[in-house]
Design a protein around this motif. Structure first.
Motif, PDB file in Angstrom:
ATOM      1  N   LEU A   5     124.959 103.040   8.738  1.00  0.00           N
ATOM      2  CA  LEU A   5     125.084 104.457   8.394  1.00  0.00           C
ATOM      3  C   LEU A   5     124.416 105.350   9.436  1.00  0.00           C
ATOM      4  N   LEU A   6     123.311 104.898  10.003  1.00  0.00           N
ATOM      5  CA  LEU A   6     122.632 105.670  11.037  1.00  0.00           C
ATOM      6  C   LEU A   6     123.498 105.791  12.288  1.00  0.00           C
ATOM      7  N   ASP A  56     125.109 109.248  13.712  1.00  0.00           N
ATOM      8  CA  ASP A  56     124.831 109.661  15.077  1.00  0.00           C
ATOM      9  C   ASP A  56     126.132 109.909  15.836  1.00  0.00           C
ATOM     10  N   SER A  57     127.102 109.036  15.656  1.00  0.00           N
ATOM     11  CA  SER A  57     128.392 109.226  16.315  1.00  0.00           C
ATOM     12  C   SER A  57     129.094 110.477  15.798  1.00  0.00           C
ATOM     13  N   TRP A  58     129.002 110.734  14.496  1.00  0.00           N
ATOM     14  CA  TRP A  58     129.614 111.932  13.926  1.00  0.00           C
ATOM     15  C   TRP A  58     128.945 113.200  14.434  1.00  0.00           C
ATOM     16  N   PHE A 101     134.708 111.312  15.492  1.00  0.00           N
ATOM     17  CA  PHE A 101     133.506 110.661  15.988  1.00  0.00           C
ATOM     18  C   PHE A 101     133.416 110.819  17.508  1.00  0.00           C
ATOM     19  N   GLY A 102     132.200 110.775  18.008  1.00  0.00           N
ATOM     20  CA  GLY A 102     131.964 110.862  19.438  1.00  0.00           C
ATOM     21  C   GLY A 102     131.199 109.644  19.917  1.00  0.00           C
ATOM     22  N   ARG A 103     130.535 109.798  21.047  1.00  0.00           N
ATOM     23  CA  ARG A 103     129.762 108.698  21.609  1.00  0.00           C
ATOM     24  C   ARG A 103     128.449 108.523  20.855  1.00  0.00           C
ATOM     25  N   VAL A 104     127.991 107.285  20.783  1.00  0.00           N
ATOM     26  CA  VAL A 104     126.707 106.993  20.146  1.00  0.00           C
ATOM     27  C   VAL A 104     125.611 107.236  21.172  1.00  0.00           C
ATOM     28  N   ASP A 105     124.590 107.959  20.767  1.00  0.00           N
ATOM     29  CA  ASP A 105     123.460 108.239  21.628  1.00  0.00           C
ATOM     30  C   ASP A 105     122.683 106.948  21.900  1.00  0.00           C
ATOM     31  N   PRO A 106     122.394 106.629  23.170  1.00  0.00           N
ATOM     32  CA  PRO A 106     121.655 105.391  23.448  1.00  0.00           C
ATOM     33  C   PRO A 106     120.276 105.344  22.792  1.00  0.00           C
ATOM     34  N   PHE A 107     119.664 106.485  22.566  1.00  0.00           N
ATOM     35  CA  PHE A 107     118.348 106.512  21.929  1.00  0.00           C
ATOM     36  C   PHE A 107     118.418 106.129  20.455  1.00  0.00           C
ATOM     37  N   CYS A 108     119.618 106.121  19.892  1.00  0.00           N
ATOM     38  CA  CYS A 108     119.799 105.663  18.518  1.00  0.00           C
ATOM     39  C   CYS A 108     119.439 104.177  18.404  1.00  0.00           C
TER      40      CYS A 108
END
Length: 87
Positions: free
Chosen positions: A60-61, A65-67, A21-28
Motif C-alpha cells: 500500500l505504501l 507513493d506511485s499515485w 500512477f507515476g514513478r515510484v520514488d527511490p526514497f520509498c
C-alpha cells in the motif's frame, strides 16, 4: 448528449487524461525494505499474520507513493512559455 459538452466545459476530455500512477520514488525503498525484512523475520519467527500485515502495508505504501508522484495534467491549449526566450 450533454455529457460530452460537460466534459469539454470542465476540461475532462479523452485527450487530457491524467495517468493513474507515476514513478515510484527511490526514497520509498528506505521504508519498504525494512518492512519486508520485518515481514521475513515474522514469518521465520512463526508469526505469519504479522508478516502478511506488514507486506500488505508495504504494498500500500508503494502504491500510494506511485499515485502521489503521477505526472501533472497537461493542458495542450495553453501557450508555450519558456523563460530562456527572454532576450
Amino acid at each position: 448528449m450533454t455529457g460530452g459538452l460537460m466534459a469539454v466545459q470542465y476540461g475532462r476530455s479523452s485527450g487530457q487524461r491524467r495517468p493513474a500512477f507515476g514513478r515510484v520514488d527511490p526514497f520509498c525503498l528506505f521504508a519498504v525494505l525494512p518492512m519486508l525484512l520485518l515481514a521475513g523475520l515474522s514469518f521465520w519467527g512463526g508469526i505469519a499474520i504479522v508478516g502478511v500485515i506488514v507486506i500488505v502495508a508495504a504494498i500500500l505504501l508503494v502504491v500510494f507513493d506511485s499515485w502521489s508522484n503521477r505526472p501533472a495534467k497537461v493542458n495542450h491549449d495553453a501557450e508555450y512559455y519558456d523563460d530562456d526566450d527572454n532576450y
